[in-house]
Scaffold this motif. Structure first.
Motif, PDB file in Angstrom:
ATOM      1  N   ILE A  61       0.860  -1.171   0.000  1.00 55.88           N
ATOM      2  CA  ILE A  61       0.000   0.000   0.000  1.00 55.88           C
ATOM      3  C   ILE A  61       0.899   1.224   0.000  1.00 55.88           C
ATOM      4  O   ILE A  61       1.903   1.270   0.708  1.00 55.88           O
ATOM      5  CB  ILE A  61      -0.929   0.030   1.230  1.00 55.88           C
ATOM      6  N   GLU A  62       0.544   2.199  -0.806  1.00 54.53           N
ATOM      7  CA  GLU A  62       1.355   3.406  -0.907  1.00 54.53           C
ATOM      8  C   GLU A  62       1.432   4.116   0.444  1.00 54.53           C
ATOM      9  O   GLU A  62       0.410   4.433   1.069  1.00 54.53           O
ATOM     10  CB  GLU A  62       0.740   4.363  -1.935  1.00 54.53           C
ATOM     11  N   ASN A  63       2.642   4.323   0.933  1.00 54.50           N
ATOM     12  CA  ASN A  63       2.844   5.036   2.184  1.00 54.50           C
ATOM     13  C   ASN A  63       3.113   6.511   1.915  1.00 54.50           C
ATOM     14  O   ASN A  63       3.427   6.912   0.794  1.00 54.50           O
ATOM     15  CB  ASN A  63       4.001   4.416   2.966  1.00 54.50           C
ATOM     16  N   SER A  64       3.001   7.303   2.940  1.00 56.16           N
ATOM     17  CA  SER A  64       3.195   8.735   2.796  1.00 56.16           C
ATOM     18  C   SER A  64       3.944   9.267   4.008  1.00 56.16           C
ATOM     19  O   SER A  64       3.673   8.855   5.152  1.00 56.16           O
ATOM     20  CB  SER A  64       1.839   9.441   2.667  1.00 56.16           C
ATOM     21  N   GLU A  65       4.881  10.172   3.776  1.00 51.35           N
ATOM     22  CA  GLU A  65       5.640  10.751   4.884  1.00 51.35           C
ATOM     23  C   GLU A  65       4.802  11.737   5.680  1.00 51.35           C
ATOM     24  O   GLU A  65       5.032  11.946   6.870  1.00 51.35           O
ATOM     25  CB  GLU A  65       6.895  11.460   4.348  1.00 51.35           C
ATOM     26  N   SER A  72      -5.767  11.872   5.700  1.00 52.21           N
ATOM     27  CA  SER A  72      -5.694  11.574   4.269  1.00 52.21           C
ATOM     28  C   SER A  72      -4.273  11.815   3.784  1.00 52.21           C
ATOM     29  O   SER A  72      -3.569  12.694   4.296  1.00 52.21           O
ATOM     30  CB  SER A  72      -6.660  12.459   3.481  1.00 52.21           C
ATOM     31  N   LYS A  73      -3.849  11.027   2.799  1.00 50.92           N
ATOM     32  CA  LYS A  73      -2.528  11.244   2.206  1.00 50.92           C
ATOM     33  C   LYS A  73      -2.551  12.411   1.218  1.00 50.92           C
ATOM     34  O   LYS A  73      -1.509  12.843   0.745  1.00 50.92           O
ATOM     35  CB  LYS A  73      -2.067   9.960   1.511  1.00 50.92           C
ATOM     36  N   ASN A  74      -3.756  12.906   0.933  1.00 42.45           N
ATOM     37  CA  ASN A  74      -3.931  14.066   0.057  1.00 42.45           C
ATOM     38  C   ASN A  74      -4.412  15.226   0.909  1.00 42.45           C
ATOM     39  O   ASN A  74      -5.495  15.185   1.482  1.00 42.45           O
ATOM     40  CB  ASN A  74      -4.941  13.744  -1.049  1.00 42.45           C
ATOM     41  N   LYS A 100      -7.617   8.105   0.153  1.00 41.84           N
ATOM     42  CA  LYS A 100      -6.278   7.638   0.535  1.00 41.84           C
ATOM     43  C   LYS A 100      -6.097   7.770   2.056  1.00 41.84           C
ATOM     44  O   LYS A 100      -5.176   8.403   2.558  1.00 41.84           O
ATOM     45  CB  LYS A 100      -5.201   8.440  -0.207  1.00 41.84           C
ATOM     46  N   GLU A 101      -6.973   7.099   2.774  1.00 43.58           N
ATOM     47  CA  GLU A 101      -7.051   7.306   4.223  1.00 43.58           C
ATOM     48  C   GLU A 101      -5.956   6.589   5.005  1.00 43.58           C
ATOM     49  O   GLU A 101      -5.555   5.475   4.682  1.00 43.58           O
ATOM     50  CB  GLU A 101      -8.424   6.852   4.739  1.00 43.58           C
ATOM     51  N   PHE A 102      -5.511   7.272   6.033  1.00 43.42           N
ATOM     52  CA  PHE A 102      -4.575   6.748   7.027  1.00 43.42           C
ATOM     53  C   PHE A 102      -5.249   6.944   8.382  1.00 43.42           C
ATOM     54  O   PHE A 102      -5.867   7.990   8.625  1.00 43.42           O
ATOM     55  CB  PHE A 102      -3.250   7.510   6.952  1.00 43.42           C
TER      56      PHE A 102
END
Length: 326
Positions: free
Chosen positions: A39-43, A125-127, A230-232
């Motif tokens: 799954i795409e991770n995000s900093e 969200s990653k966005n 794109k939920e975290f």
């Protein structure tokens, strides 16, 4: 194995078996291709909120964790349960023993327990600049999107926080559920003959273990139609073992039609020296996006003053690029 060589089951032995199962599943997660889906991770992840909540979050240096049953997407768990029910049919269509069939039947009957949630969620969200998020959580664009460093989102006062990326791909959701059920069934089948199950219902115990573990996974699942979010998530689960039911952290708010329970959990800065002079345990804020329906210049100025008062430095503040005005 001879009857007198079997291990007599008791609560302590059962707890140890479940602990070993958890470790087994963890190991499988790294090597089993049906469980290990990238799954795409995000900093940086972003929390959309109103101006009032933004002030409250920073002044308290706390995140607000809402009871899972009261999130905007009220059918979340229903989606996960439906995936489980469909996957159970795949298992029962295969050749399984009478004992395994009874376990799967118990699982189906006990799925309603996942709705009695003691899980509390903080959503990100990653966005950081998404129109649907501004409309749903950012007061129709008159709010703030706060970007946090994901690697630091695990330090909280007196509790364990689970960090998770949401899985929207239904094909993988089904594979994960199918594989987990298979692993658990095989695990208990392999040790069944070494245990003395007298006074215990083997099939019922195994089914409860399956439901308990599946509950951990389906809170990571959402319908594919929500993919753009794109939920975290950060999850605070009340289980009386790691996180106790601390009423001092439990609060309530109203949205006009519901009274919503939430936990307010203070953040603990891992770099904080906890000195007497240290008044704030600063949240790991990296960036702030001012909503598209706000006066950017005036709000940027007041946010900078506010952040400075709380000891924050060098926080990037930008304006939403969405051409959305009210």
């Amino acid at each position: 194995m001879e009857e007198n060589n079997k291990i007599k089951l008791n609560d302590s032995i059962w707890a140890n078996l479940e602990y070993q199962l958890a470790n087994h599943l963890l190991n499988e997660a790294f090597v089993n291709p049906n469980l290990n889906h990238k799954i795409e991770n995000s900093e940086i992840v972003y929390h959309y909120t109103t101006l009032e909540s933004f002030i409250s979050i920073l002044e308290s240096q706390s995140f607000y964790f809402t009871n899972l049953n009261y999130l905007n997407d009220r059918k979340e768990y229903d989606h996960g349960v439906d995936i489980i029910l469909d996957t159970l049919k795949l298992h029962t269509h295969n050749e399984v023993s009478e004992s395994k069939l009874k376990i799967l039947t118990y699982v189906e009957k006990n799925l309603e327990s996942v709705h009695k949630s003691t899980r509390y969620i903080a959503c990100f969200s990653k966005n950081g600049d998404l129109l649907s998020q501004w409309r749903s959580y950012g007061n129709q664009g008159k709010g703030i999107s706060v970007g946090f460093k994901t690697s630091d989102l695990e330090y909280f006062d007196g509790g364990f926080i689970n960090c998770m990326n949401i899985e929207y791909r239904e094909e993988f959701q089904r594979k994960i559920i199918y594989e987990i059920i298979k692993i658990i069934l095989d695990y208990f089948e392999n040790i069944k003959s070494s245990i003395d199950w007298i006074d215990y219902n083997y099939e019922l115990l195994v089914s409860k273990s399956i439901v308990q573990i599946l509950e951990e996974f389906i809170s990571n699942f959402k319908d594919p139609s929500f993919d753009e979010e794109k939920e975290f998530r950060l999850e605070y689960k009340i289980d009386e073992n790691i996180n106790e039911n601390d009423n001092s952290k439990l609060f309530f708010r109203s949205n006009g039609s519901l009274i919503i329970p939430f936990y307010k959990i203070e953040y603990v800065d891992k770099n904080d020296t906890h000195s007497i002079e240290s008044n704030y345990k600063k949240l790991p804020i990296e960036k702030i996006i001012i909503g598209p329906s706000l006066d950017y210049d005036l709000n940027k100025n007041s946010i900078e003053i506010f952040l400075s008062k709380l000891g924050y430095k060098n926080i990037e503040i930008i304006q939403s690029k969405i051409p959305y005005r009210i």
